[in-house]
Design a protein around this motif. Structure first.
Motif, PDB file in Angstrom:
ATOM      1  N   ASP A 197       0.840 -36.086 -19.929  1.00 62.51           N
ATOM      2  CA  ASP A 197       0.137 -35.325 -20.894  1.00 62.51           C
ATOM      3  C   ASP A 197       0.416 -34.379 -21.513  1.00 62.51           C
ATOM      4  OD1 ASP A 197      -0.699 -36.177 -23.971  1.00 62.51           O
ATOM      5  OD2 ASP A 197      -2.189 -34.519 -23.166  1.00 62.51           O
ATOM      6  N   SER A 237      -2.168 -39.105 -32.720  1.00 60.68           N
ATOM      7  CA  SER A 237      -3.591 -38.348 -32.020  1.00 60.68           C
ATOM      8  C   SER A 237      -4.124 -38.376 -32.840  1.00 60.68           C
ATOM      9  CB  SER A 237      -2.909 -37.739 -30.857  1.00 60.68           C
ATOM     10  OG  SER A 237      -3.953 -36.633 -29.949  1.00 60.68           O
ATOM     11  N   SER A 282     -10.097 -35.132 -23.390  1.00 53.81           N
ATOM     12  CA  SER A 282     -11.530 -34.643 -22.870  1.00 53.81           C
ATOM     13  C   SER A 282     -12.931 -35.684 -21.641  1.00 53.81           C
ATOM     14  CB  SER A 282     -12.067 -33.894 -24.136  1.00 53.81           C
ATOM     15  OG  SER A 282     -11.509 -32.908 -24.330  1.00 53.81           O
ATOM     16  N   VAL A 337     -14.480 -35.967 -19.317  1.00 52.90           N
ATOM     17  CA  VAL A 337     -15.392 -35.637 -18.529  1.00 52.90           C
ATOM     18  C   VAL A 337     -15.862 -34.150 -18.487  1.00 52.90           C
ATOM     19  CG1 VAL A 337     -14.244 -36.468 -17.128  1.00 52.90           C
ATOM     20  CG2 VAL A 337     -14.109 -34.614 -16.448  1.00 52.90           C
ATOM     21  N   THR A 340      -8.009 -33.493 -16.916  1.00 50.23           N
ATOM     22  CA  THR A 340      -7.301 -32.270 -16.299  1.00 50.23           C
ATOM     23  C   THR A 340      -8.379 -31.674 -15.252  1.00 50.23           C
ATOM     24  OG1 THR A 340      -6.823 -31.834 -18.649  1.00 50.23           O
ATOM     25  CG2 THR A 340      -6.750 -30.015 -16.976  1.00 50.23           C
ATOM     26  N   SER A 341      -7.123 -31.301 -14.079  1.00 51.08           N
ATOM     27  CA  SER A 341      -8.101 -30.908 -12.678  1.00 51.08           C
ATOM     28  C   SER A 341      -7.028 -29.836 -11.917  1.00 51.08           C
ATOM     29  CB  SER A 341      -8.374 -31.505 -12.488  1.00 51.08           C
ATOM     30  OG  SER A 341      -9.309 -31.107 -10.573  1.00 51.08           O
ATOM     31  N   PHE A 342      -7.446 -28.604 -11.489  1.00 54.52           N
ATOM     32  CA  PHE A 342      -6.610 -27.817 -10.986  1.00 54.52           C
ATOM     33  C   PHE A 342      -6.939 -27.591  -9.332  1.00 54.52           C
ATOM     34  CE2 PHE A 342      -4.459 -24.928 -13.789  1.00 54.52           C
ATOM     35  CZ  PHE A 342      -4.909 -25.334 -14.912  1.00 54.52           C
ATOM     36  N   HIS A 356     -10.303 -32.342  -7.003  1.00 44.60           N
ATOM     37  CA  HIS A 356     -11.597 -32.936  -8.140  1.00 44.60           C
ATOM     38  C   HIS A 356      -9.905 -33.905  -8.707  1.00 44.60           C
ATOM     39  CE1 HIS A 356     -14.090 -29.789  -8.997  1.00 44.60           C
ATOM     40  NE2 HIS A 356     -14.825 -30.478  -8.544  1.00 44.60           N
ATOM     41  N   ASN A 364     -10.679 -37.815  -8.760  1.00 40.45           N
ATOM     42  CA  ASN A 364     -10.730 -38.297 -10.626  1.00 40.45           C
ATOM     43  C   ASN A 364      -9.658 -39.712 -10.001  1.00 40.45           C
ATOM     44  OD1 ASN A 364     -11.916 -36.989 -11.200  1.00 40.45           O
ATOM     45  ND2 ASN A 364     -10.331 -35.527 -12.331  1.00 40.45           N
TER      46      ASN A 364
END
Ligand SMILES: NC(=O)c1ccc[n+]([C@@H]2O[C@H](COP(=O)([O-])OP(=O)(O)OC[C@H]3O[C@@H](n4cnc5c(N)ncnc54)[C@H](OP(=O)(O)O)[C@@H]3O)[C@@H](O)[C@H]2O)c1
Length: 272
Positions: free
Chosen positions: A51, A147, A199, A201, A241-243, A247, A251
């Motif tokens: 996304d 959205s 959003s 988490v 989203t995670s870098f 994680h 997820n």
């Protein structure tokens, strides 16, 4: 992975959000290596729905996503790309131009899903949809969505779209039930529209003691519980989203966590 199928389109319950990939409201090329590493690990772990938006890093998020997909050697059909047109680009000509720019930055000739990112107070929704419907007819966009649309706007959008709206992407998480209270989730579930929870988490709620204890007993993290609670619900998908590769993997794995009716009821009560 669990999936949702609407109107013949199958999407994974858990995809990957690209906000902060490439920067925030402006491009930050100093972070490119970090952003590309995050996308590389997400692709390697098996994320297939990404996304992004023209707004994200002023288009640089789309550039990096396109680059990462090409470098992974994946055929275009292996990924499902969602992008969004910004509220200041909702005139007929601007929608067409925004889409062309997104396609160029991504290095692709179609978007799987194109959303109006946010409603704008003075928008002319029929005009915007004239352009969006044209993009679908021309094959530049496969599916349309919106959205941050409330129930009234969502119903108006459904009436204007020549093809079934695939999603309304809205904030939804254990601590944020605003789109349940305003009737949007119920409408989506009754009309075969996906509710894409954004959003999912990002909240101090996930540091709470009761949730931590519940997660510990199930042998998972509080973030995984929050994602499992979302994807347990029909027609709900999400895009954390995670870098952090660990994680990212957690997820994805959260989709496999089964919750009983009693556990769902406990979690519903926890955040009220
Ligand atoms: N349509 C819209 O208006 C709109 C608005 C906001 C967002 N979105 C979309 O939704 C996506 C997700 O929303 P978001 O970025 O606001 O919030 P989010 O995905 O709920 O939260 C991201 C934050 O949570 C952390 N996190 C993620 N998974 C974790 C885990 N398993 N354990 C611990 N920490 C974890 C991340 O840190 P680490 O990197 O350290 O893991 C990051 O700081 C965005 O990327 C964007 O694509 C859309």
């Amino acid at each position: 992975m669990k999936f949702e199928t609407v109107h013949g389109i199958t999407l994974p319950k858990i995809g990957f959000g690209c906000w902060t990939i490439g920067g925030e409201a402006t491009a930050d090329p100093s972070q490119d290596e970090r952003s590309l590493a995050a996308l590389r690990s997400a692709l390697a772990l098996g994320y297939t729905h990404f996304d992004t938006a023209e707004y994200y890093a002023a288009g640089h998020s789309e550039e990096l996503l396109g680059q990462a997909i090409r470098q992974a050697g994946l055929p275009r059909q292996a990924v499902f790309i969602t992008s969004k047109v910004s509220p200041n680009h909702l005139s007929y000509d601007d929608v067409l131009r925004s889409c062309e720019n997104s396609l160029r930055r991504l290095g692709t000739d179609y978007l799987d899903l194109y959303l109006i990112h946010w409603p704008e107070r003075h928008m002319n929704l029929p005009e915007t949809f004239r352009a969006l419907n044209r993009l679908v007819r021309e094959g530049k966009v496969k599916h349309l969505g919106v959205s941050n649309f409330n129930l009234k706007l969502l119903q108006a959008a459904c009436a204007l779209s020549e093809t079934p709206l695939l999603t309304n992407q809205v904030p939804y998480s254990l601590p944020d039930r605003s789109y349940v209270k305003n009737g949007v989730l119920d409408y989506c579930q009754k009309n075969d529209i996906l509710l894409t929870a954004y959003s999912p988490v990002k909240s101090r709620f996930f540091k709470g003691k009761k949730l931590a204890e519940f997660a510990r007993q199930r042998g998972v993290t509080p973030f995984q519980v929050g994602l499992a609670w979302l994807v347990h619900q029909p027609r709900v998908i999400t895009i954390p989203t995670s870098f952090n590769p660990q994680h990212q993997a957690e997820n994805l794995a959260a989709a496999e966590l089964m919750l009983t009716d009693d556990e769902m009821a406990f979690l519903n009560g926890l955040a009220e």
